[in-house]
Design a protein around this motif. Structure first.
Motif, PDB file in Angstrom:
ATOM      1  N   ILE A 181       0.839  -1.208   0.000  1.00  0.00           N
ATOM      2  CA  ILE A 181       0.000   0.000   0.000  1.00  0.00           C
ATOM      3  C   ILE A 181       0.873   1.257   0.000  1.00  0.00           C
ATOM      4  CG2 ILE A 181      -1.739   1.306   1.275  1.00  0.00           C
ATOM      5  CD1 ILE A 181      -2.823  -1.334   2.335  1.00  0.00           C
ATOM      6  N   LEU A 182       1.894   1.263   0.859  1.00  0.00           N
ATOM      7  CA  LEU A 182       2.766   2.431   0.976  1.00  0.00           C
ATOM      8  C   LEU A 182       3.560   2.666  -0.306  1.00  0.00           C
ATOM      9  CD1 LEU A 182       3.032   4.425   3.168  1.00  0.00           C
ATOM     10  CD2 LEU A 182       4.937   3.127   4.123  1.00  0.00           C
ATOM     11  N   PHE A 183       4.027   1.584  -0.920  1.00  0.00           N
ATOM     12  CA  PHE A 183       4.747   1.694  -2.194  1.00  0.00           C
ATOM     13  C   PHE A 183       3.902   2.447  -3.208  1.00  0.00           C
ATOM     14  CE2 PHE A 183       5.514  -0.016  -6.474  1.00  0.00           C
ATOM     15  CZ  PHE A 183       6.867   0.249  -6.623  1.00  0.00           C
ATOM     16  N   ASN A 184       2.635   2.073  -3.297  1.00  0.00           N
ATOM     17  CA  ASN A 184       1.714   2.746  -4.205  1.00  0.00           C
ATOM     18  C   ASN A 184       1.633   4.230  -3.964  1.00  0.00           C
ATOM     19  OD1 ASN A 184      -0.276   1.678  -6.218  1.00  0.00           O
ATOM     20  ND2 ASN A 184      -0.137  -0.008  -4.806  1.00  0.00           N
ATOM     21  N   ILE A 185       1.384   4.585  -2.700  1.00  0.00           N
ATOM     22  CA  ILE A 185       1.204   5.988  -2.345  1.00  0.00           C
ATOM     23  C   ILE A 185       2.478   6.771  -2.655  1.00  0.00           C
ATOM     24  CG2 ILE A 185       0.809   7.558  -0.398  1.00  0.00           C
ATOM     25  CD1 ILE A 185      -0.852   5.176   0.843  1.00  0.00           C
ATOM     26  N   GLN A 186       3.617   6.174  -2.303  1.00  0.00           N
ATOM     27  CA  GLN A 186       4.891   6.866  -2.503  1.00  0.00           C
ATOM     28  C   GLN A 186       5.241   6.995  -3.986  1.00  0.00           C
ATOM     29  OE1 GLN A 186       7.189   4.293   0.015  1.00  0.00           O
ATOM     30  NE2 GLN A 186       7.011   5.632   1.798  1.00  0.00           N
ATOM     31  N   ILE A 187       4.962   5.960  -4.772  1.00  0.00           N
ATOM     32  CA  ILE A 187       5.260   6.026  -6.203  1.00  0.00           C
ATOM     33  C   ILE A 187       4.385   7.055  -6.899  1.00  0.00           C
ATOM     34  CG2 ILE A 187       5.055   4.772  -8.387  1.00  0.00           C
ATOM     35  CD1 ILE A 187       7.593   4.060  -6.903  1.00  0.00           C
ATOM     36  N   ILE A 188       3.139   7.152  -6.470  1.00  0.00           N
ATOM     37  CA  ILE A 188       2.253   8.163  -7.059  1.00  0.00           C
ATOM     38  C   ILE A 188       2.732   9.566  -6.710  1.00  0.00           C
ATOM     39  CG2 ILE A 188      -0.094   9.103  -6.948  1.00  0.00           C
ATOM     40  CD1 ILE A 188      -0.922   6.029  -6.730  1.00  0.00           C
ATOM     41  N   THR A 189       3.184   9.743  -5.458  1.00  0.00           N
ATOM     42  CA  THR A 189       3.772  11.028  -5.062  1.00  0.00           C
ATOM     43  C   THR A 189       4.983  11.340  -5.938  1.00  0.00           C
ATOM     44  OG1 THR A 189       3.116  10.506  -2.786  1.00  0.00           O
ATOM     45  CG2 THR A 189       4.660  12.341  -3.100  1.00  0.00           C
ATOM     46  N   HIS A 190       5.810  10.318  -6.156  1.00  0.00           N
ATOM     47  CA  HIS A 190       7.015  10.463  -6.987  1.00  0.00           C
ATOM     48  C   HIS A 190       6.642  10.805  -8.432  1.00  0.00           C
ATOM     49  CE1 HIS A 190      11.266   9.949  -7.617  1.00  0.00           C
ATOM     50  NE2 HIS A 190      11.113   9.019  -8.519  1.00  0.00           N
ATOM     51  N   GLY A 191       5.621  10.145  -8.942  1.00  0.00           N
ATOM     52  CA  GLY A 191       5.201  10.361 -10.327  1.00  0.00           C
ATOM     53  C   GLY A 191       4.568  11.723 -10.564  1.00  0.00           C
ATOM     54  N   ARG A 192       3.918  12.248  -9.536  1.00  0.00           N
ATOM     55  CA  ARG A 192       3.313  13.567  -9.662  1.00  0.00           C
ATOM     56  C   ARG A 192       4.356  14.668  -9.539  1.00  0.00           C
ATOM     57  NH1 ARG A 192      -1.958  14.596  -6.963  1.00  0.00           N
ATOM     58  NH2 ARG A 192      -0.673  16.007  -5.766  1.00  0.00           N
TER      59      ARG A 192
END
Length: 215
Positions: A181-192
DNA sequence: CTCCCGATAT
DNA sequence: ATATCAGGAG
């Protein structure tokens, strides 16, 4: 032929996870504003090929106008189309939201199901949306393969697949369950922020040594 | 595979 | 002008 992970790969992946934890939030925060599970479901349906920022702009008024599942279920389709117009794909989304909320009321007692098979039976709900609900509402380990997760997972060498479902299963194999779950949130933050699709800020990126596409 | 589709960054 | 955005259905 098993897809076993070597010790070296495991260490590489742990380094990625550590760096993400170091630079981004460890909270299960959600970028789509909502107060109830069914509001997150509608917000996520609206988020197809649309920025979450735009969705939040629309749902701010939308959830004041339609204050219950019943209100969405009995909405006039043309009127709802206008209410969500700026998110794009507004005809499909309006039709799906009305069908989906009716299904929730008639077949699920007004409750958003936890199970992925039940979630994906809902109109307008695919694997991505279902996993957003599972992760954010029920905190069940799940991986959301959106455009950011797809792009960045490939760049980081975590998958070579193109198909979101295959990527989801690759990531489940390779990432420790407690990080999903955290990987998802962090990758989306990174991608934005840093690793955007059109103009990635590679020089400022803390993952540049681990990136397969770094220029 | 194609279609749905507006808003914004580049 | 074109690529891209927390995709899904037929």
């Amino acid at each position: 032929m098993s897809g076993r992970i070597t010790k070296k790969e495991k260490e590489r992946i742990q380094k990625i996870l550590d760096l993400l934890d170091e630079h981004y939030t460890r909270e299960y925060k959600c970028y789509l504003n909502h107060e109830t599970p069914w509001q997150l479901l509608i917000a996520t349906i609206l988020s197809a090929q649309c920025t979450d920022e735009r969705v939040n702009l629309v749902t701010k008024d939308l959830f004041h106008k339609y204050t219950s599942l019943e209100a969405f279920a009995s909405a006039d389709q043309k009127e709802l189309e206008q209410d969500i117009h700026s998110t794009g794909f507004y005809k499909n989304k309006a039709k799906n939201i009305i069908a989906c909320t009716n299904m929730l009321l008639k077949e699920y007692g007004g409750q958003v199901p936890e199970n992925i098979e039940e979630l994906t039976k809902l109109a307008g709900v695919g694997r991505k949306t279902a996993n957003v609900i599972r992760g954010n509402i029920y905190h069940e380990p799940s991986i959301v393969v959106d455009t950011h997760v797809k792009r960045i997972s490939r760049k980081l060498g975590l998958t070579k697949e193109e198909d979101p479902v295959k990527i989801e299963f690759d990531l489940m194999k390779v990432l420790p369950k407690e990080h999903w779950i955290l990987f998802n949130i962090q990758i989306i933050t990174h991608g934005r922020g840093l690793c955007t699709a059109r103009a990635p800020q590679c020089e400022q990126c803390f993952l540049k040594e681990l990136c397969k596409e770094r220029k």
